[in-house]
Motif scaffolding. Structure first.
Motif, PDB file in Angstrom:
ATOM      1  N   LEU A 112      -5.649  11.043  -3.586  1.00 13.06           N
ATOM      2  CA  LEU A 112      -5.739   9.806  -3.047  1.00 13.06           C
ATOM      3  C   LEU A 112      -6.996   9.729  -2.215  1.00 13.06           C
ATOM      4  O   LEU A 112      -7.295   8.844  -1.544  1.00 13.06           O
ATOM      5  CB  LEU A 112      -4.635   9.451  -1.900  1.00 13.06           C
ATOM      6  N   LYS A 113      -7.931  10.480  -2.386  1.00 13.45           N
ATOM      7  CA  LYS A 113      -9.283  10.410  -1.727  1.00 13.45           C
ATOM      8  C   LYS A 113     -10.025   9.389  -2.286  1.00 13.45           C
ATOM      9  O   LYS A 113      -9.898   8.972  -3.491  1.00 13.45           O
ATOM     10  CB  LYS A 113     -10.232  11.682  -2.155  1.00 13.45           C
ATOM     11  N   ASP A 114     -10.699   8.892  -1.357  1.00  6.19           N
ATOM     12  CA  ASP A 114     -11.809   7.639  -2.063  1.00  6.19           C
ATOM     13  C   ASP A 114     -13.041   7.985  -2.826  1.00  6.19           C
ATOM     14  O   ASP A 114     -13.224   9.221  -2.839  1.00  6.19           O
ATOM     15  CB  ASP A 114     -11.962   6.527  -0.880  1.00  6.19           C
ATOM     16  N   ASN A 135     -13.444  11.047   0.820  1.00  2.45           N
ATOM     17  CA  ASN A 135     -12.766  11.011   2.158  1.00  2.45           C
ATOM     18  C   ASN A 135     -11.177  10.745   1.844  1.00  2.45           C
ATOM     19  O   ASN A 135     -10.829  10.020   0.935  1.00  2.45           O
ATOM     20  CB  ASN A 135     -13.374   9.984   2.783  1.00  2.45           C
ATOM     21  N   ASP A 136     -10.716  11.464   2.801  1.00  6.04           N
ATOM     22  CA  ASP A 136      -8.996  11.243   2.717  1.00  6.04           C
ATOM     23  C   ASP A 136      -8.916   9.825   3.077  1.00  6.04           C
ATOM     24  O   ASP A 136      -9.346   9.014   4.039  1.00  6.04           O
ATOM     25  CB  ASP A 136      -8.646  11.924   3.910  1.00  6.04           C
ATOM     26  N   GLN A 137      -8.000   9.046   2.283  1.00  5.65           N
ATOM     27  CA  GLN A 137      -7.534   7.721   2.512  1.00  5.65           C
ATOM     28  C   GLN A 137      -5.886   7.960   3.195  1.00  5.65           C
ATOM     29  O   GLN A 137      -5.323   8.734   2.507  1.00  5.65           O
ATOM     30  CB  GLN A 137      -7.511   6.936   1.264  1.00  5.65           C
ATOM     31  N   LYS A 138      -5.796   7.086   4.239  1.00  6.66           N
ATOM     32  CA  LYS A 138      -4.189   6.917   4.709  1.00  6.66           C
ATOM     33  C   LYS A 138      -3.265   6.447   3.769  1.00  6.66           C
ATOM     34  O   LYS A 138      -2.433   6.589   3.402  1.00  6.66           O
ATOM     35  CB  LYS A 138      -4.364   6.439   6.030  1.00  6.66           C
ATOM     36  N   GLU A 139      -3.971   5.239   3.324  1.00  4.22           N
ATOM     37  CA  GLU A 139      -3.147   4.564   2.477  1.00  4.22           C
ATOM     38  C   GLU A 139      -3.983   3.901   1.269  1.00  4.22           C
ATOM     39  O   GLU A 139      -5.195   3.804   1.447  1.00  4.22           O
ATOM     40  CB  GLU A 139      -2.734   3.117   3.158  1.00  4.22           C
ATOM     41  N   VAL A 140      -3.237   3.783   0.231  1.00  2.00           N
ATOM     42  CA  VAL A 140      -4.218   3.237  -1.108  1.00  2.00           C
ATOM     43  C   VAL A 140      -3.408   1.915  -1.579  1.00  2.00           C
ATOM     44  O   VAL A 140      -2.270   1.802  -1.589  1.00  2.00           O
ATOM     45  CB  VAL A 140      -4.412   4.087  -2.181  1.00  2.00           C
ATOM     46  N   THR A 187       0.997  -1.276  -0.093  1.00  2.00           N
ATOM     47  CA  THR A 187      -0.010   0.069  -0.106  1.00  2.00           C
ATOM     48  C   THR A 187       1.008   1.044   0.101  1.00  2.00           C
ATOM     49  O   THR A 187       1.985   1.061   0.425  1.00  2.00           O
ATOM     50  CB  THR A 187      -0.748   0.077   1.224  1.00  2.00           C
ATOM     51  N   THR A 235       1.186   5.000   1.387  1.00  2.00           N
ATOM     52  CA  THR A 235       0.832   6.074   2.239  1.00  2.00           C
ATOM     53  C   THR A 235       0.910   7.320   1.418  1.00  2.00           C
ATOM     54  O   THR A 235       1.817   7.488   0.367  1.00  2.00           O
ATOM     55  CB  THR A 235       1.752   6.152   3.326  1.00  2.00           C
ATOM     56  N   GLY A 268      -6.694   1.473  -5.970  1.00  2.00           N
ATOM     57  CA  GLY A 268      -6.987   2.791  -5.420  1.00  2.00           C
ATOM     58  C   GLY A 268      -5.863   3.755  -6.202  1.00  2.00           C
ATOM     59  O   GLY A 268      -6.364   4.706  -6.571  1.00  2.00           O
TER      60      GLY A 268
END
Ligand code: FAD
Ligand code: MG
Ligand code: MG
Ligand code: MG
Ligand code: MG
Length: 549
Positions: free
Chosen positions: A406-408, A412-417, A370, A372, A421
Motif C-alpha cells: 500500500l505504499k504510494d 511512503n506508507d499510506q494509511k488509507e488507499v 477507502t 485501511t 490506489g
C-alpha cells in the motif's frame, strides 16, 4: 456385473436410456471417470465409492508409471515392472468401482452421456459400442503426441507416451545394431543405421538420449565391437538450451555432460520433415536447410489435445481454445457437471484485475470508500487462496508484509488507499500467473483434490464459487485447487542426475542419481511394482541389460 461383454449385450441399441440391471437400490449419483493414468487413478484411490455409482472407462486396464518409460526403452527396467492392473488398484476401496476396457469416443454434454467403443482386435468381441450416462463426468484422458503437422512424423518417428511405445523402441534400437553389422554394408550405411535422433530437448528426450548412451557404452559395445566408432546420438532442440524448464545450472550441466559423452546437441533447429531415411531441418540462425540420414527418430516435443476432447470443447463453447479450460475447482468452464484433470486440461486462473472492484468493496467493511491497512490485512489470506499469483507476486517482490503493497508511488506508507490506489497496488500481481506444467505431479494432485471434493460433494455444491470469506462471511467455502511443487529430476546417464527441490535447492551429479533412485522407488504405486523395479535395477547393475530383441 458380468464384465464388459454382458454389459454391452444388455443394451443392444445405442440411444436407449442406460439401465444397469444390477442397480435396484435407491439410485446413487453416477460418476464416470475417463482414463486410468496419473490423474484418473489418483482420483480413484481416494474416492469414496460407497457414495457413488462409479464407472471407469479406459482403453488400458492398467496404470503406467510414466517417469520410468525412458528406462524401459533400453531394458534398464522391464515393462511389466512399471504397470499396475487397474482392477488391483480399485478393488480395495469401499464400495464397488466398475471398470470397462474401452475408449470414450464421444461426450454428449447436452444429454449427459458418453459413447464408448471397445476394441479387442478379434472377431468374437470385435468393436462394441455402448452408452454410459453420468451425473458427474471426470475427464482424465491425458494428451496425445503433437507432430505440429510436420510431414512424415506420424509415419517415420517413434513416440514415447505409452508402454507399447517403449517396447517398440527397444526392439527398434536392437534392430538398428543388428542391421548395421550385417555383412556387405558400406560404412556410410552402417553409420546411418546407428544414427539415433531425438527431436525435443525436454526431460523425456534428454533422458532417452542418456539411457541410450549408457546402454551402448555399458552393454552393446561389448556385443557389437564393430559399431564402436559408428554410433551417434543427436538431440535436436528448437530453443537455445535443452532442459529449459529446469534451473540453468542443471541445463548447463546436462549440456556439458552430453558434450563429454559425445551426444550431439543441436539447438536453434526446427524440423521440417522426416522421411524413412532422412530428417530435414532448418537452422533458425541462418535459415540454412539440411538433411541428415537416420536409423531411428524419437519425436518427443509437445503434447496435443485428443479428438474426443476437441469435439467436446466445440460443444461447450471452447472451440477457440487450445486446451480444455477449467476453473480453479477443476470444473470445466461452460459445463457444470464435468471435471477435467491432468494433461488434458488447464486451469483458467482468474485474474485479480477482473475482481478488483468487488474485492475492494468487500474489504471496505465500513463503506468509507477507502481501505485501511487493517482492512486490507483482513482479506489478504483469502486473496492468497483465491489468487495464487498473489503469493508468487509477494515472493517475487520479497515482501513479507502486505503493508508494503500500500505504499504510494514515492514509497511512503499510506494509511488509507482509495480504489485507484488499490488498483495500482495490485496492478502487477497478475503478471505472475503461470499455467501448471503437464506433469504427473500436477495430475496426481488434481486427482487427489477432486476425490476430496466429490467425497464432500454437498458442501461443494452449495459453494461452487469458493473460498472468499469476505464475499459471504461465516460460511465455510471450498478452497480452490492449489498445486504444491515438490521439485523435479533429470536423470542424465552414467549414474548422474540433476535435481531441483523447493527452496532453490539444486544439485547435480552422482548423489542426485541416488536421490532419484530412492524417490522413484518410493513413488511406486504398489509394493509389488516397487520390488520389481528395484530388482530390475539390481539385475542391471550385476548382469547388465538384456540385448535380445
Ligand atoms: P495419462 O497418464 O496419460 O493418462 C491418460 C489415461 O487416459 C490413460 O489411461 C489412457 O489410456 C486413457 N485414455 C486415453 N484416451 C482415452 C479415451 N478416449 N477414453 C478413455 N480413456 C482414455 N511427469 C512427472 O511429473 N515426472 C516425470 O518424471 C515424468 N516423466 C515422464 C516421462 C515420459 C516418457 C512421459 C511420456 C511423461 C512423463 N511425465 C512425467 C508426465 C506425466 O506422465 C503426465 O503428465 C501424466 O501422465 C498426466 O496424467 P494424466 O492422467 O493426465 O494422463
Ligand atoms: Mg488419467
Ligand atoms: Mg500415466
Ligand atoms: Mg493440466
Ligand atoms: Mg474503509
Amino acid at each position: 456385473s458380468g464384465g464388459l461383454v454382458a454389459y454391452s449385450e444388455s443394451q443392444p441399441d445405442i440411444g436407449t436410456p442406460d439401465v444397469d440391471p444390477n442397480q435396484k437400490e435407491p439410485k446413487k449419483k453416477r460418476v464416470v471417470v475417463l482414463g486410468t493414468g496419473w490423474a484418473g487413478t489418483s482420483l480413484l484411490k481416494d474416492l469414496d465409492a460407497s457414495l457413488y455409482d462409479v464407472q471407469v472407462v479406459s482403453p488400458r486396464n492398467y496404470f503406467a508409471f510414466t517417469p520410468l518409460l525412458p528406462s524401459v526403452t533400453v531394458g534398464t527396467v522391464e515393462a511389466r515392472s512399471i504397470v499396475e492392473p487397474i482392477r488391483n488398484m480399485v478393488k480395495k476401496g469401499r464400495g464397488e468401482v466398475k471398470y470397462w476396457e474401452a475408449e470414450c469416443v464421444k461426450i454428449d454434454a447436452a444429454n449427459n452421456n458418453i459413447l464408448c467403443r471397445s476394441n479387442f482386435g478379434n472377431n468374437l468381441v470385435g468393436d462394441r459400442e455402448f452408452l454410459l450416462e453420468y451425473d458427474y463426468l471426470v475427464i482424465a484422458v491425458g494428451a496425445q503426441v503433437n507432430t505440429f503437422n510436420t510431414p512424415g512424423v506420424m509415419e517415420n518417428c517413434h513416440f514415447l507416451k505409452e508402454v507399447e511405445d517403449a517396447q517398440k523402441i527397444r526392439r527398434s534400437v536392437i534392430d538398428c545394431f543388428e542391421m548395421a553389422v550385417l555383412p556387405g554394408l558400406s560404412e556410410e550405411e552402417r553409420r546411418k543405421n546407428l544414427h539415433f535422433v531425438i527431436v525435443g530437448g525436454g526431460p523425456t528426450g534428454v533422458e532417452f538420449a542418456a539411457e541410450l548412451h549408457d546402454f551402448f557404452e555399458e552393454d552393446l559395445v561389448k556385443l557389437y565391437p564393430m559399431a564402436k566408432d559408428l554410433v551417434k546420438i543427436s538431440v535436436i532442440q528448437s530453443g537455445d538450451h535443452i532442459l529449459n524448464t529446469f534451473d540453468e545450472r542443471i541445463s548447463t550441466f546436462a549440456e556439458e555432460k552430453f558434450k563429454r559423452d559425445g551426444i550431439e546437441v543441436q539447438t536453434g533447429c526446427r524440423v521440417l520433415s522426416v522421411s524413412d531415411k532422412d530428417i530435414t531441418m532448418k537452422m533458425k540462425s541462418n535459415g540454412e536447410i539440411c538433411s541428415i540420414p537416420h536409423g531411428l527418430v524419437l519425436w518427443s516435443t509437445g503434447i496435443g489435445t485428443r479428438p474426443v476432447v476437441k469435439d467436446f470443447m466445440e460443444q461447450i463453447g471452447q472451440a477457440h481454445r487450445r486446451v480444455l479450460a477449467t476453473n480453479e475447482w477443476l470444473r470445466v468452464k461452460g459445463c457444470d457437471n464435468v471435471y477435467a484433470i491432468g494433461d488434458c486440461a488447464t486451469i483458467d486462473q482468474r485474474k485479480i484485475k477482473e475482481d478488483i472492484s468487488s474485492i475492494f468493496k468487500a474489504a471496505d467493511k465500513d463503506n468509507s470508500g477507502t481501505l485501511t491497512v487493517k482492512e486490507f490485512q483482513d482479506v489478504i489470506d483469502d486473496l492468497l487462496i483465491r489468487y495464487p499469483q498473489m503469493e508468487l507476486y509477494l515472493k517475487s517482490m520479497h515482501l513479507s508484509d502486505v503493508k508494503d503493497l500500500l505504499k504510494d508511488p514515492q514509497g511512503n506508507d499510506q494509511k488509507e488507499v482509495d480504489i485507484e490506489g488499490f488498483k495500482l497496488a495490485l496492478s502487477h500481481v497478475d503478471s505472475q500467473m503461470k499455467s501448471l506444467p503437464a506433469t504427473a505431479q500436477v495430475a496426481a494432485q488434481q486427482g487427489a483434490y477432486l476425490s476430496k471434493c466429490l467425497n464432500r460433494r454437498l458442501q461443494c455444491e452449495e459453494n461452487p464459487e469458493g473460498p472468499l470469506r469476505f464475499r459471504d462471511s461465516g460460511r465455510h467455502r471450498f478452497r480452490p485447487f492449489r498445486y504444491k511443487h515438490f521439485g523435479q529430476f533429470a536423470p542424465l546417464g552414467g549414474e548422474q542426475a540433476g535435481a531441483e527441490l523447493p527452496g532453490d535447492w539444486v544439485s547435480v551429479g552422482h548423489s542426485s542419481q541416488w536421490l532419484w533412485y530412492s524417490v522413484y522407488a518410493s513413488k511406486q504405486v504398489s509394493w509389488r511394482t516397487r520390488m520389481l523395479v528395484v530388482s530390475d535395477w539390481t539385475r542391471r547393475f550385476i548382469f547388465g541389460r538384456d540385448s535380445s530383441r
